[in-house]
Scaffold this active site. Structure first.
Site, short mmCIF file in Angstrom:
data_model
loop_
_atom_site.label_atom_id
_atom_site.label_comp_id
_atom_site.label_asym_id
_atom_site.label_seq_id
_atom_site.Cartn_x
_atom_site.Cartn_y
_atom_site.Cartn_z
N HIS A 99 0.81 -1.21 0.00
CA HIS A 99 0.00 0.00 0.00
C HIS A 99 0.85 1.26 0.00
O HIS A 99 0.35 2.34 -0.33
CB HIS A 99 -0.97 -0.02 1.18
N HIS A 267 -2.43 -12.18 -2.64
CA HIS A 267 -3.45 -12.83 -1.81
C HIS A 267 -3.05 -14.25 -1.40
O HIS A 267 -3.87 -14.96 -0.82
CB HIS A 267 -4.79 -12.84 -2.54
#
Length: 724
Positions: A99, A267
């Protein structure tokens, strides 16, 4: 209460004349005024390290292996105040790094993890960055230990890379060299919305066509890094989400294969957190009270940690072993049928129709409890979209290829805004040159500079031609991601040689004169272009009665077509150049705003922008040779005439057709000069006029030339990282 009183809610009034809240400013009465603050952000007043601090020197004494060992230990050192899922922080730190880096966008090079900007607003309080603040607090003991030898920016990105190594991935490498900023970035436009997660519609000309997203934005909603995990505007539809994913990642300089690899690999470790209610969370870090000490989103009505953590609202892990690097994401996604369900927080998520208990991930606190896995709409997009599906099939058939593709994509994600490889530091810098790093071979330094200069002088080019060509070659530099610039001479390659703003016919004529000189003397074409520009400036100064010799450092190299990712250079094309008084089109954004944006990307200060404007106009370097803004009777000489005449009240400034202005003698009405908005803003804007008046003073003609020379050299050397 009279008109001067303020309702203090029963508290004692106090004299308070300082403007101490950020909601208002002294210029907020005039919201359309130029934000010149973006040219002075991150100056020495905000930096606690002092002007003599050199981070790149500090890095030389960093014990890299000890730092990595400490990070590996941290991955398994669960803290009671914020316990690790399954006893491992690998998912946490992969997310912190992701992020931080993931806000990068190709259009203007802004965003990304290269400055440690995740520590400040708005990024530290974006809804998509919930609990990254906890990750930074977990990193604090390590930052404290190594101090000045490691920046926050480097530490956050390294933590994610080490997280993947601990999980079992063979990473591609890592480079240090990111320097911290010390207050929020003022130049980055994140969107016009006034509320978090406002519907996407306002960002698109047509929501059904992701390519119509407003430039330079990449994320689909305010406060998100990429796309909405629940679907377009929170409505699940994997194919529509796939189309948004493709456009968003394209705007981050990722192709379909890199996008699929990042989705799957991102993920493979960690989980989503949605076992709670958003309304029970404390405010974000920027809005939280002092008792929170910069920590946001704490649960105020429950436990709020471990299995009860609330982040995105989606709840569950993607794989059976969420702390291990494996093919579990593919096994889970393609091994089951999926149906829409709601999380405990009420968010849309996909869950398997049927699954064996042994294939389910364990509870983050109790391994004897099995929990349902999940997929987001973006995950389902990889299965539903035929292009992404085919790529995933390729990965499943060759797990080693998948791991290598992800490792390379992760490296690109986390290093794209660090700039060319010349800026990379540390023992783990990969030897391989990658095309997205804009490689440039080393240039010669041993040639006779004076002899080259003499040949250029005899080549029959005008000063304006040489100055304009050097400027056009260098002006592409962007300090946002350290791309562009004169080094590499890519102005002679596609796509730059055909850009309208580079005047292809004039450029070809100049290059045809300079390229043989490079071949004859052993100098690079890049060096010859810059040296020609320097010669033009020096001769213009001579015409003004000033002897000037600009500093010149040989060593630029010449890139080739094979070294140039032409598509990724398209966003560097200038759509306007206020310094050469050119607009490609009539845009909704004003010409002066485009000039300010260009100046900020080039790393210029406000005085440097002003002096370069005045000098370029005086030397007659306007696009196409137009005379707008050339407020001098000595065109071609490097004089301060432009400013002298601009601020002279002996003239009036009259709008005429086509967005132009006439500069008329106040007494006779005679038209003396013509101008554009970009010219007159230097007299109409109060801050810019103050600078213009400095250079118009009788005693500052010499200062004007000296300051122009320094600013010019700065532009020519902006991408010479080998000199810094």
């Amino acid at each position: 209460m009279d008109g001067n009183d303020v309702d203090t809610g029963g508290k004692c009034p106090v004299m308070h004349g300082g403007l101490t809240e950020s909601g208002t400013s002294v210029t907020s009465w005039w919201p359309k005024s130029l934000n010149l603050d973006i040219l002075s952000q991150h100056d020495f007043k905000t930096n606690p390290m002092g002007p003599d601090f050199d981070y790149r020197e500090e890095l030389k004494s960093l014990d890299v292996e000890a730092l990595k060992d400490d990070l590996r230990a941290l991955m398994k050192d669960s803290q009671e105040w914020w316990p690790a899922d399954w006893g491992s922080y690998v998912g946490m730190f992969a997310r912190v790094a992701w992020h931080a880096a993931g806000s990068y966008r190709l259009a203007d090079g802004r965003g990304g993890g290269g400055t440690g900007n995740q520590r400040f607003a708005p990024l530290n309080s974006w809804p998509d960055n919930v609990n990254t603040d906890k990750g930074r607090r977990l990193l604090w003991p390590i930052k404290k230990k190594y101090g000045n030898k490691i920046s926050w920016a480097d530490l956050m990105i390294l933590s994610g890379t080490i997280a993947y190594e601990v999980a079992g991935l063979k990473t591609f490498g890592f480079a240090f060299g990111r320097e911290d900023i010390w207050h929020p970035e003022k130049d980055v436009y994140w969107g016009a919305e006034k509320e978090w997660l406002a519907p996407s519609d306002g960002r698109y000309g047509d929501l059904a066509d992701p390519a119509t997203m407003e430039n330079p934005l990449a994320a689909v909603q305010m406060g998100l890094i990429y796309v909405n995990p629940e679907g377009v505007n929170g409505q699940p539809d994997p194919q529509k989400t796939a189309e948004q994913v493709r456009e968003t990642f394209k705007r981050m300089a990722m192709d379909d294969e890199e996008t699929a690899a990042l989705t799957a690999g991102g993920h493979t470790i960690g989980k989503c957190h949605g076992n709670g209610l958003a309304e029970n969370l404390s405010p974000d870090p920027e809005d939280a009270g002092p008792e929170y000490q910069g920590i946001g989103w704490m649960n105020t009505k429950g436990r709020g940690i471990g299995r009860d953590t609330m982040v995105s609202g989606i709840e569950g892990a993607w794989t059976s072993n969420p702390t291990q690097w494996d093919m579990g994401w593919f096994d889970m996604l393609f091994g089951h049928e999926w149906e829409l369900k709601k999380s405990p927080a009420g968010a849309w998520q996909w869950m398997p129709v049927d699954i064996r208990e042994e294939d389910m991930p364990a509870d983050v606190e109790d391994p004897s409890i099995k929990c349902m896995p999940i997929m987001t709409d973006a995950d389902m997009a990889m299965k539903v979209d035929p292009i992404y599906n085919a790529i995933c099939q390729k990965f499943m058939a060759d797990p080693e290829y998948f791991s290598d593709t992800f490792a390379r994509a992760w490296f690109k994600l986390t290093h794209r805004d660090l700039g060319p490889k010349a800026r990379y530091l540390g023992p783990d810098v990969p030897a391989e040159d990658l095309i997205w790093q804009d490689p440039i071979p080393a240039g010669a330094t041993g040639y006779d500079v004076a002899a080259v200069k003499a040949k250029i002088a005899a080549a029959g080019l005008t000063d304006a031609e040489m100055i304009s060509t050097a400027w056009d070659s260098a002006r592409t530099f962007r300090g946002s991601d350290m791309r562009g610039g004169a080094n590499g001479a890519r102005i002679r390659l596609a796509p730059q040689k055909d850009w309208e703003g580079n005047e292809p016919d004039r450029l070809a004529r100049v290059l045809s004169a300079l390229e043989p000189i490079a071949a004859e003397t052993g100098a690079s074409i890049a060096d010859v272009i810059v040296l020609a520009g320097n010669l033009g400036v020096e001769r213009a100064a001579k015409s003004a009665g000033v002897d000037l010799e600009l500093p010149f450092a040989p060593g630029r190299g010449d890139a080739t077509d094979e070294m140039t990712d032409a598509g990724s250079f398209d966003p560097l094309e200038p759509l306007a150049d206020g310094f050469r008084n050119w607009l490609k089109r009539d845009y909704a954004v004003s010409a002066e705003e485009l000039m300010l944006d260009r100046a900020q990307l080039m790393g210029l200060t406000a005085p440097e922008m002003v002096v370069l404007f005045g000098g370029m106009r005086a030397m007659g370097t306007n696009y196409g040779g137009t005379k707008h803004g050339v407020f001098t009777d000595r065109e071609g000489a490097l004089t301060n005439d432009v400013f002298v005449n601009l601020v002279d009240m002996g003239y009036t400034w009259v709008p005429v057709s086509g967005g132009l202005y006439e500069i008329r003698d106040r007494k006779t009405g005679e038209v003396k000069w013509t101008a554009t908005r970009m010219d007159l803003v230097f007299g109409s804007n109060s801050i810019l006029r103050a600078y213009a008046e400095v250079y118009a003073q009788d005693d500052n003609a010499g200062k004007f030339v000296a300051d122009f020379a320094k600013a010019w050299t700065k532009v020519m050397n902006a991408d010479r990282f080998d000199l810094k």
